[in-house]
Design an enzyme around this catalytic site. Structure first.
Site, short mmCIF file in Angstrom:
data_model
loop_
_atom_site.label_atom_id
_atom_site.label_comp_id
_atom_site.label_asym_id
_atom_site.label_seq_id
_atom_site.Cartn_x
_atom_site.Cartn_y
_atom_site.Cartn_z
N LYS A 98 -11.21 -4.34 -0.15
CA LYS A 98 -9.82 -4.49 0.31
C LYS A 98 -9.70 -5.21 1.65
CE LYS A 98 -7.47 -2.34 -2.98
NZ LYS A 98 -6.52 -3.12 -3.82
N GLU A 120 1.28 -0.70 1.02
CA GLU A 120 1.30 0.39 0.06
C GLU A 120 -0.15 0.75 -0.23
OE1 GLU A 120 1.38 -2.72 -0.92
OE2 GLU A 120 -0.31 -2.66 -2.30
N SER A 387 -17.19 -2.54 -5.97
CA SER A 387 -16.04 -2.85 -5.11
C SER A 387 -15.79 -1.87 -3.98
CB SER A 387 -14.78 -2.98 -5.97
OG SER A 387 -14.62 -1.81 -6.75
#
Lengths: 405, 287
Positions: A98, A120, A387
């Site tokens: 991210k 969010e 990830s």
């Protein structure tokens, strides 16, 4: 399968932000001017070597890139098929892919002179990454999070607070990621003059799907070069989990015109696709419009968005990035689902076999890899996007295993 | 098929001739009671409503503040969907063939029904116009073609952030009237700035002859009166939705809820007509 040529890639999305029939800008008029401003700024900066250098330096010195490509030898051996490599995004600062995107978008916010960041979050990884970058740049940060997820991901909630962010629990609708996104949109429409909305995935109104993809594509560019250096060839298959789809597009994008590379996007199968209790719009949904873009959605016959279910908060979302919708229709990427049970099994298996504890989101990709690898030859190569790391999920895993911490 | 062509244009023309402004109440279909909407629409017309704006419940109403969000949730819980809203319009039309009805909602239910099917069914029901909050002009070509086929208006929003060149683009595709969003924010927000509204309405009028209605943030007779100084119509939504929700929550029967809604509407009507009378030399009709 339709071939994705480099020419086609160069013109996708088009000027209106459309990937084939998907994408676009389905938002209230109030936001159009802000999106136009972002679009023209990004068009300029993405061609600007100084901006690119600034971004690359942050990725190198703050995020810790390049992330390694690691061969999971014991697990490959156990599965008895292809050689499996992990692209170690879990080793990034803040523990997931991210942050690649939040670093990029925060630079855009800085160039626009916006001092207030909103985001969010579902699992909390994007919220943590946003709070982190806001702390570093001295910006005010508000993270919208469904009340259900605030409970499921209490560790990340505390991390965000430590970083100085305000976590806003969202109590409307299903109290998960989609409702957090609604609430972030409402905040943005109210504070559009001084606020930058850092969307965490390759969804939302144009230009977000494109710019998030561009920021995340560093994953695939590195993996491509690393694969060539370590194995002398490109991978035979890529596997990544898909919620909104940012880690998957990040890995896939630089390989899209390489015909020999198969790609698998793994959605959250929840209790199983047949039960309807899942979060797999590409596997079992239909096209529609939500959160600013046209894409595949989980919806009923009346166009109402359905409740989703997944063991992982980060995949618990009824939509998916429009580029994935396009790649599905083009037949370039195969979208499959892994259910909660096999995901949990893969979580344990990889933790025990490789000493790497994956996020539950990531464990979906590993679950499918466990099915795929034995069908392939020992000379073949799979790259899985690892990830995110699983520390945040320990409470959930313990609860599912019936253990009280 | 009912002929719906021009009901909105006709209504604004009548109002202009009488020197009056339009009062446009917004309600969520099926809220606060499943079967209240059709009697409510009639009652609002009796109380002085010129156009009815019927909200289609949606699971993710991104432009709404908490009041109308809850209205959507209540209606959805009662099973009210787009087809039910259209059925309400059809029922209303059986006894009222004059009052324009505008459907306001989000893209996905209309996309799900299919533009062509929606146009046919809405036209059959006697609907006059559609406003999809999340379908700006760039995304509306296919829908507009279908609406045009059945002679239905497509209402577009103009926002405080809309630059002049975009106002021109929007007014090129808009029909019926232009809906000016009076503030940056969600429905029911509390920071109405009348000077800014006046400026923007003047900007819109530079590009179009269409009437301009103003919504978001108008709560009572006083704020309605101030906005009516600049606009051809005022939309009242959250105040009405909240009032009825409170009455329903307190256990009031349908009749008492209708009475309360009618009182609020009459009050708004008086505020707006006071302005019409002052601005247009006492030619205002009675409410």
């Amino acid at each position: 399968m339709n071939q994705i040529t480099t020419d086609l890639l160069a013109t996708t999305p088009d000027a209106a932000g459309r990937f084939g029939d998907y994408g676009g800008r389905y938002v209230s008029e109030t936001l159009i001017a802000a999106l136009d401003e972002l679009d023209s700024l990004y068009n300029r900066l993405s061609q600007d070597p100084d901006f690119q250098r600034e971004f690359d330096e942050d990725l190198a010195h703050y995020v810790g890139r390049p992330s390694p490509l690691y061969e999971a030898r014991r697990w490959s051996e156990k599965l008895g098929g292809a050689r499996i490599f992990f692209k170690r995004e879990d080793l990034n600062h803040t523990g997931a892919h991210k942050v690649n995107n939040t670093v990029g978008q925060a630079l855009l916010a800085k160039h626009m002179g916006k001092q207030r960041i909103i985001a969010e979050t579902g699992a909390g990884q994007h919220g943590v990454a946003s709070a982190t970058i806001a702390a570093r740049l001295g910006m005010e940060c508000h993270v919208f999070m469904g009340e259900e997820d605030v409970y499921r991901q209490s560790l990340n909630v505390y991390r965000m607070k430590l970083l100085g962010a305000e976590v806003v629990p969202v109590t409307s609708g299903t109290r998960t990621l989609k409702d957090a996104m609604n609430e972030a949109m409402r905040d943005w429409v109210t504070n559009v003059d001084d606020t930058f909305y850092i969307i965490g995935t390759v969804a939302g109104p144009a230009p977000y799907p494109r710019l998030v993809r561009d920021f995340q594509s560093v994953i695939g560019r590195e993996a491509r070069a690393q694969s060539l250096a370590m194995t002398g060839k490109l991978p035979d298959a890529l596997v990544a989990c898909v919620g909104g789809g940012s880690n998957a597009i990040g890995l896939f994008y630089p390989f899209l015109s390489d015909e020999g590379v198969a790609m698998y996007g793994v959605e959250a199968g929840g209790d199983g696709l047949a039960t309807g209790r899942h979060a797999a719009p590409l596997s079992a949904g239909t096209p529609g419009v939500l959160h600013g873009n046209k894409t595949y959605l989980m919806q009923d016959d009346d166009g109402q968005i359905l409740h989703t279910h997944s063991v992982s908060a980060g995949l618990d979302y009824p939509g998916v990035g429009p580029e994935h919708a396009w790649l599905k229709d083009m037949g370039r990427v195969e979208y499959v689902a892994a259910d909660d049970q096999e995901t949990l099994a893969a979580f344990h298996e990889v933790t025990r076999t490789e000493g790497i504890m994956p996020a539950l989101e990531t464990a979906h990709a590993l679950a499918y890899t466990a099915r795929l690898a034995p069908t392939m030859g020992r000379d073949q190569i799979i790259v899985v996007n690892l990830s995110g790391r699983g520390d945040k999920d320990i409470n959930t895993v313990a609860r599912l295993d019936g253990i009280e911490l | 098929m009912t002929d719906t062509t021009g009901r909105i244009a006709r209504r604004f023309a009548e109002l202009a001739a009488a020197g009056r402004r339009a009062v446009i109440p917004y309600l969520v279909a099926g809220d606060p009671l499943r079967d209240i909407s059709v009697p409510l629409m009639h009652r609002l017309v009796q109380a002085g409503a010129d156009i009815i704006e019927l909200g289609v419940p949606f699971s993710d109403p991104m432009a709404e503040g908490p009041t109308i969000q809850r209205g959507h949730e209540r209606a959805l819980d009662k099973g009210v969907r787009l087809r039910d809203a259209l059925a309400m319009v059809a029922e209303f039309r059986r006894t009222d063939t004059d009052t324009p009805v505008l459907l306001m909602g989000y893209a996905n239910p209309v996309v799900g029904m299919g533009f062509s099917r929606f146009a046919d069914q809405a036209s059959e029901a006697g609907l006059d116009a559609l406003l999809t909050v999340d379908m700006p002009p760039e995304e509306v070509e296919a829908l507009n073609a279908e609406l045009k086929r059945v002679g239905m208006d497509n209402i577009f929003l103009v926002a405080p952030t809309t630059p002049p060149e975009r106002v021109e683009k929007i007014t090129e595709v808009a029909t019926g009237f232009v809906y000016y969003v009076s503030l940056k924010g969600v429905t029911g927000a509390g920071h109405l700035d009348v000077d800014s509204v006046t400026e923007h309405v003047a900007l819109i009028r530079r590009y179009t002859q269409l009437p301009v209605a103003v919504g978001f943030g108008i709560k009572d007779a006083e704020s309605a009166a101030r906005v009516a100084q600049a606009a051809d119509g005022v939309v009242v939504g959250s105040a009405l939705v909240q009032l009825m929700a409170d009455r329903a929550a307190a256990g009031d029967e349908e009749q008492a809820i209708l009475d309360a809604a009618a009182e609020l509407l009459k009050d708004i009507r008086r505020g707006v007509d006071g302005v019409s009378a002052a601005a247009d030399g006492d030619r205002a009709g009675t409410a």
